[in-house]
Design a protein around this motif. Structure first.
Motif, PDB file in Angstrom:
ATOM      1  N   THR A  13       8.810  -4.633   1.785  1.00 43.45           N
ATOM      2  CA  THR A  13       8.465  -6.036   1.634  1.00 43.45           C
ATOM      3  C   THR A  13       7.176  -6.250   2.411  1.00 43.45           C
ATOM      4  O   THR A  13       7.121  -6.008   3.614  1.00 43.45           O
ATOM      5  CB  THR A  13       9.569  -6.942   2.198  1.00 43.45           C
ATOM      6  N   CYS A  14       6.154  -6.696   1.704  1.00 46.16           N
ATOM      7  CA  CYS A  14       4.850  -6.906   2.330  1.00 46.16           C
ATOM      8  C   CYS A  14       4.937  -8.061   3.332  1.00 46.16           C
ATOM      9  O   CYS A  14       5.539  -9.100   3.051  1.00 46.16           O
ATOM     10  CB  CYS A  14       3.801  -7.209   1.263  1.00 46.16           C
ATOM     11  N   ILE A  15       4.329  -7.880   4.491  1.00 47.92           N
ATOM     12  CA  ILE A  15       4.343  -8.913   5.529  1.00 47.92           C
ATOM     13  C   ILE A  15       2.948  -9.469   5.788  1.00 47.92           C
ATOM     14  O   ILE A  15       2.735 -10.178   6.749  1.00 47.92           O
ATOM     15  CB  ILE A  15       4.946  -8.372   6.846  1.00 47.92           C
ATOM     16  N   VAL A  16       2.002  -9.169   4.901  1.00 51.44           N
ATOM     17  CA  VAL A  16       0.619  -9.581   5.120  1.00 51.44           C
ATOM     18  C   VAL A  16       0.382 -11.047   4.756  1.00 51.44           C
ATOM     19  O   VAL A  16      -0.289 -11.769   5.465  1.00 51.44           O
ATOM     20  CB  VAL A  16      -0.351  -8.664   4.344  1.00 51.44           C
ATOM     21  N   CYS A  17       0.944 -11.514   3.654  1.00 48.70           N
ATOM     22  CA  CYS A  17       0.702 -12.892   3.238  1.00 48.70           C
ATOM     23  C   CYS A  17       2.037 -13.564   2.901  1.00 48.70           C
ATOM     24  O   CYS A  17       3.071 -12.903   2.826  1.00 48.70           O
ATOM     25  CB  CYS A  17      -0.270 -12.943   2.066  1.00 48.70           C
ATOM     26  N   PRO A  18       2.022 -14.869   2.658  1.00 45.47           N
ATOM     27  CA  PRO A  18       3.276 -15.591   2.385  1.00 45.47           C
ATOM     28  C   PRO A  18       3.963 -15.211   1.073  1.00 45.47           C
ATOM     29  O   PRO A  18       5.114 -15.589   0.860  1.00 45.47           O
ATOM     30  CB  PRO A  18       2.836 -17.059   2.352  1.00 45.47           C
ATOM     31  N   MET A  19       3.301 -14.490   0.187  1.00 39.35           N
ATOM     32  CA  MET A  19       3.934 -14.089  -1.080  1.00 39.35           C
ATOM     33  C   MET A  19       5.101 -13.132  -0.848  1.00 39.35           C
ATOM     34  O   MET A  19       6.024 -13.073  -1.648  1.00 39.35           O
ATOM     35  CB  MET A  19       2.898 -13.429  -2.002  1.00 39.35           C
ATOM     36  N   SER A  20       5.067 -12.357   0.216  1.00 37.26           N
ATOM     37  CA  SER A  20       6.147 -11.415   0.567  1.00 37.26           C
ATOM     38  C   SER A  20       6.579 -10.554  -0.617  1.00 37.26           C
ATOM     39  O   SER A  20       7.771 -10.414  -0.903  1.00 37.26           O
ATOM     40  CB  SER A  20       7.343 -12.152   1.147  1.00 37.26           C
ATOM     41  N   CYS A  21       5.626  -9.984  -1.314  1.00 32.32           N
ATOM     42  CA  CYS A  21       5.927  -9.135  -2.472  1.00 32.32           C
ATOM     43  C   CYS A  21       6.810  -7.957  -2.054  1.00 32.32           C
ATOM     44  O   CYS A  21       6.635  -7.380  -0.987  1.00 32.32           O
ATOM     45  CB  CYS A  21       4.639  -8.586  -3.071  1.00 32.32           C
ATOM     46  N   VAL A  22       7.739  -7.620  -2.927  1.00 33.60           N
ATOM     47  CA  VAL A  22       8.575  -6.451  -2.707  1.00 33.60           C
ATOM     48  C   VAL A  22       8.096  -5.383  -3.681  1.00 33.60           C
ATOM     49  O   VAL A  22       7.998  -5.622  -4.883  1.00 33.60           O
ATOM     50  CB  VAL A  22      10.062  -6.778  -2.957  1.00 33.60           C
ATOM     51  N   GLY A  23       7.783  -4.245  -3.152  1.00 33.91           N
ATOM     52  CA  GLY A  23       7.278  -3.166  -3.981  1.00 33.91           C
ATOM     53  C   GLY A  23       7.890  -1.843  -3.609  1.00 33.91           C
ATOM     54  O   GLY A  23       8.719  -1.755  -2.692  1.00 33.91           O
ATOM     55  N   GLU A  24       7.470  -0.842  -4.335  1.00 37.67           N
ATOM     56  CA  GLU A  24       8.003   0.491  -4.090  1.00 37.67           C
ATOM     57  C   GLU A  24       6.851   1.495  -4.101  1.00 37.67           C
ATOM     58  O   GLU A  24       5.942   1.403  -4.926  1.00 37.67           O
ATOM     59  CB  GLU A  24       9.023   0.845  -5.171  1.00 37.67           C
ATOM     60  N   VAL A  25       6.914   2.416  -3.162  1.00 39.29           N
ATOM     61  CA  VAL A  25       5.903   3.465  -3.064  1.00 39.29           C
ATOM     62  C   VAL A  25       6.601   4.794  -3.273  1.00 39.29           C
ATOM     63  O   VAL A  25       7.609   5.075  -2.623  1.00 39.29           O
ATOM     64  CB  VAL A  25       5.208   3.441  -1.680  1.00 39.29           C
ATOM     65  N   GLU A  26       6.078   5.577  -4.178  1.00 36.44           N
ATOM     66  CA  GLU A  26       6.649   6.898  -4.441  1.00 36.44           C
ATOM     67  C   GLU A  26       5.727   7.953  -3.836  1.00 36.44           C
ATOM     68  O   GLU A  26       4.508   7.910  -4.029  1.00 36.44           O
ATOM     69  CB  GLU A  26       6.781   7.104  -5.945  1.00 36.44           C
ATOM     70  N   ILE A  27       6.319   8.869  -3.106  1.00 39.66           N
ATOM     71  CA  ILE A  27       5.562   9.895  -2.389  1.00 39.66           C
ATOM     72  C   ILE A  27       6.028  11.273  -2.855  1.00 39.66           C
ATOM     73  O   ILE A  27       7.228  11.517  -2.965  1.00 39.66           O
ATOM     74  CB  ILE A  27       5.793   9.769  -0.871  1.00 39.66           C
ATOM     75  N   ALA A  28       5.079  12.147  -3.109  1.00 35.42           N
ATOM     76  CA  ALA A  28       5.380  13.537  -3.444  1.00 35.42           C
ATOM     77  C   ALA A  28       4.433  14.416  -2.655  1.00 35.42           C
ATOM     78  O   ALA A  28       3.217  14.179  -2.656  1.00 35.42           O
ATOM     79  CB  ALA A  28       5.231  13.787  -4.945  1.00 35.42           C
ATOM     80  N   ASP A  29       4.977  15.391  -1.981  1.00 34.32           N
ATOM     81  CA  ASP A  29       4.178  16.308  -1.168  1.00 34.32           C
ATOM     82  C   ASP A  29       3.243  15.548  -0.220  1.00 34.32           C
ATOM     83  O   ASP A  29       2.049  15.846  -0.130  1.00 34.32           O
ATOM     84  CB  ASP A  29       3.374  17.271  -2.042  1.00 34.32           C
ATOM     85  N   ASN A  30       3.799  14.559   0.443  1.00 28.31           N
ATOM     86  CA  ASN A  30       3.072  13.750   1.431  1.00 28.31           C
ATOM     87  C   ASN A  30       1.879  12.983   0.858  1.00 28.31           C
ATOM     88  O   ASN A  30       0.971  12.621   1.581  1.00 28.31           O
ATOM     89  CB  ASN A  30       2.619  14.608   2.617  1.00 28.31           C
ATOM     90  N   GLN A  31       1.863  12.754  -0.432  1.00 29.93           N
ATOM     91  CA  GLN A  31       0.804  11.982  -1.077  1.00 29.93           C
ATOM     92  C   GLN A  31       1.439  10.825  -1.857  1.00 29.93           C
ATOM     93  O   GLN A  31       2.493  10.998  -2.466  1.00 29.93           O
ATOM     94  CB  GLN A  31       0.024  12.856  -2.067  1.00 29.93           C
ATOM     95  N   ILE A  32       0.792   9.683  -1.852  1.00 29.32           N
ATOM     96  CA  ILE A  32       1.270   8.553  -2.639  1.00 29.32           C
ATOM     97  C   ILE A  32       0.931   8.835  -4.099  1.00 29.32           C
ATOM     98  O   ILE A  32      -0.230   9.050  -4.443  1.00 29.32           O
ATOM     99  CB  ILE A  32       0.610   7.241  -2.177  1.00 29.32           C
ATOM    100  N   VAL A  33       1.948   8.866  -4.940  1.00 28.05           N
ATOM    101  CA  VAL A  33       1.718   9.150  -6.353  1.00 28.05           C
ATOM    102  C   VAL A  33       1.896   7.910  -7.226  1.00 28.05           C
ATOM    103  O   VAL A  33       1.420   7.865  -8.363  1.00 28.05           O
ATOM    104  CB  VAL A  33       2.631  10.285  -6.869  1.00 28.05           C
TER     105      VAL A  33
END
Length: 129
Positions: A13-33
């Motif tokens: 959950t993003c804490i940068v702005c009031p939108m509080s977007c919920v997202g997902e990050v997928e990582i493979a071999d220590n890289q964001i894919v």
């Protein structure tokens, strides 16, 4: 795909702005894919930093001598590495500054050699002034 490849996903959950977007990050071999759900560049940057090198702003108090209050609120000038927050707080537990102090004064420079100053977040006058 290589069978040795390690994949993981992290929901944030993003804490940068009031939108509080919920997202997902997928990582493979220590890289964001793959990154989904963050609706602005600030959110995307937050998510990237959160999975690769999380940082936090430290807000706490330190002792002040000869001041009208016993404690001075301070904040880190910029975010600190998350894994160093407790160590920084322990370092500040041993610090005493002398009044008067003005909001914005750097009361502790380059904490733990991280290149970040601790800044007073309010004025505190000296006793009897």
């Amino acid at each position: 795909m290589n069978n040795q490849e390690q994949k993981a996903s992290k929901r944030l959950t993003c804490i940068v702005c009031p939108m509080s977007c919920v997202g997902e990050v997928e990582i493979a071999d220590n890289q964001i894919v793959r990154m989904v759900g963050f609706t602005c560049k600030r959110g995307q940057e937050y998510a990237k930093n959160e999975v690769t090198a999380p940082k936090r702003v430290l807000t706490t108090t330190i002792r002040i001598s000869k001041g009208v209050l016993p404690l001075l609120p301070v904040v880190s000038q910029t975010p600190l590495p998350k894994e160093k927050i407790i160590e920084c707080a322990r370092c500040l537990a041993n610090i005493t500054v002398k009044a008067p102090v003005r909001e914005g004064d750097a009361v502790y420079k380059d904490i733990l050699g991280l290149g970040v100053d601790m800044i007073a977040s309010r004025d505190i006058e000296a006793v009897g002034k």
